[in-house]
Design an enzyme around this catalytic site. Structure first.
Site, PDB file in Angstrom:
ATOM      1  N   TYR A 151       7.396   0.544  -1.624  1.00 31.18           N
ATOM      2  CA  TYR A 151       8.120   0.219  -2.856  1.00 31.18           C
ATOM      3  C   TYR A 151       9.468  -0.442  -2.589  1.00 31.18           C
ATOM      4  O   TYR A 151      10.187  -0.790  -3.519  1.00 31.18           O
ATOM      5  CB  TYR A 151       8.363   1.485  -3.684  1.00 31.18           C
ATOM      6  CG  TYR A 151       7.142   1.950  -4.415  1.00 31.18           C
ATOM      7  CD1 TYR A 151       6.049   2.428  -3.706  1.00 31.18           C
ATOM      8  CD2 TYR A 151       7.071   1.918  -5.799  1.00 31.18           C
ATOM      9  CE1 TYR A 151       4.918   2.845  -4.360  1.00 31.18           C
ATOM     10  CE2 TYR A 151       5.941   2.340  -6.455  1.00 31.18           C
ATOM     11  CZ  TYR A 151       4.866   2.794  -5.741  1.00 31.18           C
ATOM     12  OH  TYR A 151       3.749   3.209  -6.386  1.00 31.18           O
ATOM     13  N   LYS A 218      -0.138  10.454   5.602  1.00 29.74           N
ATOM     14  CA  LYS A 218      -1.309   9.805   6.201  1.00 29.74           C
ATOM     15  C   LYS A 218      -0.923   9.455   7.635  1.00 29.74           C
ATOM     16  O   LYS A 218      -1.101   8.319   8.101  1.00 29.74           O
ATOM     17  CB  LYS A 218      -1.664   8.569   5.361  1.00 29.74           C
ATOM     18  CG  LYS A 218      -2.953   7.920   5.719  1.00 29.74           C
ATOM     19  CD  LYS A 218      -4.180   8.715   5.369  1.00 29.74           C
ATOM     20  CE  LYS A 218      -5.418   8.060   5.931  1.00 29.74           C
ATOM     21  NZ  LYS A 218      -6.592   8.938   5.996  1.00 29.74           N
ATOM     22  N   ASP A 272      -5.680  12.127   2.114  1.00 29.84           N
ATOM     23  CA  ASP A 272      -7.029  12.086   1.524  1.00 29.84           C
ATOM     24  C   ASP A 272      -7.604  13.487   1.394  1.00 29.84           C
ATOM     25  O   ASP A 272      -8.255  13.841   0.401  1.00 29.84           O
ATOM     26  CB  ASP A 272      -7.969  11.177   2.319  1.00 29.84           C
ATOM     27  CG  ASP A 272      -7.781  11.247   3.817  1.00 29.84           C
ATOM     28  OD1 ASP A 272      -6.681  11.635   4.249  1.00 29.84           O
ATOM     29  OD2 ASP A 272      -8.721  10.939   4.561  1.00 29.84           O
TER      30      ASP A 272
END
Ligand code: NAP
Length: 409
Positions: A151, A218, A272
């Site tokens: 971002y 992640k 995930d």
């Protein structure tokens, strides 16, 4: 009662007068509808909790379409300074002006005021329709890093001169294998920004007696950004909160899986996998601290698990000030129809009152909302899913919540 500004003391606590001046941004699209209902509910709650002893003096800031119409500016420096000076503010959703040179007013407000923690609590209100078998097991709060990650806006479009330059550097100097014609985005994640975010999540868990903080990342794939987020998260827990936290590893090795009284467990999960876990075993998760993009995804997914965006509140909090806001956008097709669900902004108002230390008023809102929804008085979005519900307008819903407060009081 004299109106005064809220101030922040050196130790970070707030000094809240009995009549604080609180800036608000009505918002675009359905913003004016949901803001009117929210203001009525917040004022009603303050009155129900404190009678004439406390009151909010609202100060409107002209931002977004209304700002552009009246002042020629979408978001003025003066508006940002006013928020900073008043420490606490609340806003409705703002349209992102397409092709007018501003990426997003919402992102700009967060970045300019360094509101580094985007905080989104997710809790079920019975009997809101949910895709979950046991939605009452969901009681989580997401702390999403707000200032960096993908971002940060460091992106170069495919074929541009900047992109070619970056690609050439990466290929030549770093030996990177990049496909022809690729666009490039850069994902910065820093120790200092990770640590202040994770520290605020741990502080929240300690202050509210919550069982755990989960670092969602992640890091198995993005080792030096998301993986580093995990390492820095554990580091700040040790550096600042050693006496109040234990790691999940220690929990099993030293305490045989039984958390000792007064300790917050720090654990981590790969992103995930956590998406599965919040569906299958939601009661094992409480506070979630995560980088920007993961936080965006998981907070909307969790909102869906308790009934959708119309029910999901949020806050953007930094060291100097805090801006409370609905999670959803302007829902422009319903603008001016007095139709949409104001609960997201109302609950953001309840978060704001809690942040100010006005807990009784915040509880009055939560209790009255629960009574209203339980009685089947809801806006269109929930009415279409609850058998026998009575569909009311946005303003009527606000009035019903206030009248349920009076009954409770
Ligand atoms: P949106 O405004 O969130 O609306 C999408 C759909 O979500 C609506 O059509 C409606 O679904 C449902 N919804 C949203 N708010 C609701 C409410 N209060 N009550 C009931 N249902 C609600 O998303 P968008 O259409 O993608 O975005 C519109 C504008 O908002 C864009 O300019 C975007 O940039 C901006 N935006 C602002 C913020 C912010 O201010 N923080 C956040 C996101 C987007 P149904 O049609 O099924 O009824």
């Amino acid at each position: 009662m004299e109106s005064k500004k809220i101030t922040k003391l050196d130790d970070g606590t707030l000094n809240v007068p009995d009549c604080p001046i609180i800036p608000y941004i009505e918002g675009d699209g359905t913003g004016p509808d949901i803001w009117a209902a929210t203001q009525m509910v917040i004022d009603g709650a303050v009155k129900a909790a404190y009678g004439d002893k406390r009151k909010i003096d609202w100060l409107e800031l002209l931002v977004g379409e209304k700002g552009y119409e009246k002042t020629g500016e979408w978001l003025s420096g003066k508006a940002l300074k006013t928020i900073e000076d008043h420490v606490v503010a609340i806003k409705g959703p703002l349209t992102t002006p397409v092709g007018k040179g501003i990426r997003s007013l919402n992102v700009t407000i967060r970045q300019k005021l360094d509101l580094y923690a985007c905080i989104r609590p997710v809790k079920y209100i019975d009997p809101v329709p949910s895709p979950m078998k046991s939605p009452e097991k969901i009681d989580m709060i997401v702390f999403r890093e707000n200032t960096e990650d993908v971002y940060a806006g460091i992106e170069y479009s495919s074929g541009s001169a900047e992109c070619e330059k970056v690609v050439a550097f990466l290929r030549k100097e770093m030996g990177a294998n990049i496909p022809e014609g690729a666009g490039i985005g850069i994902k910065p994640i820093s120790a200092q920004n990770t640590k202040r975010l994770v520290a605020s999540a741990i502080t929240h868990a300690i202050d509210n007696n919550l069982p755990s903080v989960t670092l969602m990342h992640k890091g198995n794939i993005m080792k030096f950004t998301e993986g580093a987020f995990r390492i820095w998260g554990y580091e700040v827990a040790k550096e600042k909160f050693a006496d109040k936290t234990i790691t999940e590893d220690e929990l099993w090795k030293k305490y045989n899986g039984n958390a000792p009284e007064g300790k917050v467990i720090i654990k981590d999960r790969i992103a995930d996998m956590l998406f599965q876990q919040v569906l299958l075993r939601p009661d094992e998760y409480s506070v979630i601290a995560t980088p920007n993009l993961n936080g965006d995804y998981i907070s909307d997914a969790l909102a869906a698990q308790v009934g959708g965006l119309g029910m999901a509140p949020g806050a953007n909090i930094g060291d100097t000030c805090a801006v409370f806001e609905a999670t959803h956008g302007t829902a422009p097709k319903y603008a001016g129809l007095d139709k949409v669900n104001p609960t997201s902004l109302i609950l953001s108002g309840a978060m704001m009152l809690e942040y100010m230390g006005w807990k009784e008023a915040s509880t009055a809102i939560r209790d009255a909302l629960q009574v209203t929804v339980k009685a089947g008085i809801v806006t269109y979005d929930l009415a279409r899913q609850i058998d026998g519900a009575k569909e009311v307008k946005c303003s009527e819903f606000g009035k019903a919540v206030v009248s349920n407060m009076k009954k409770a009081g």
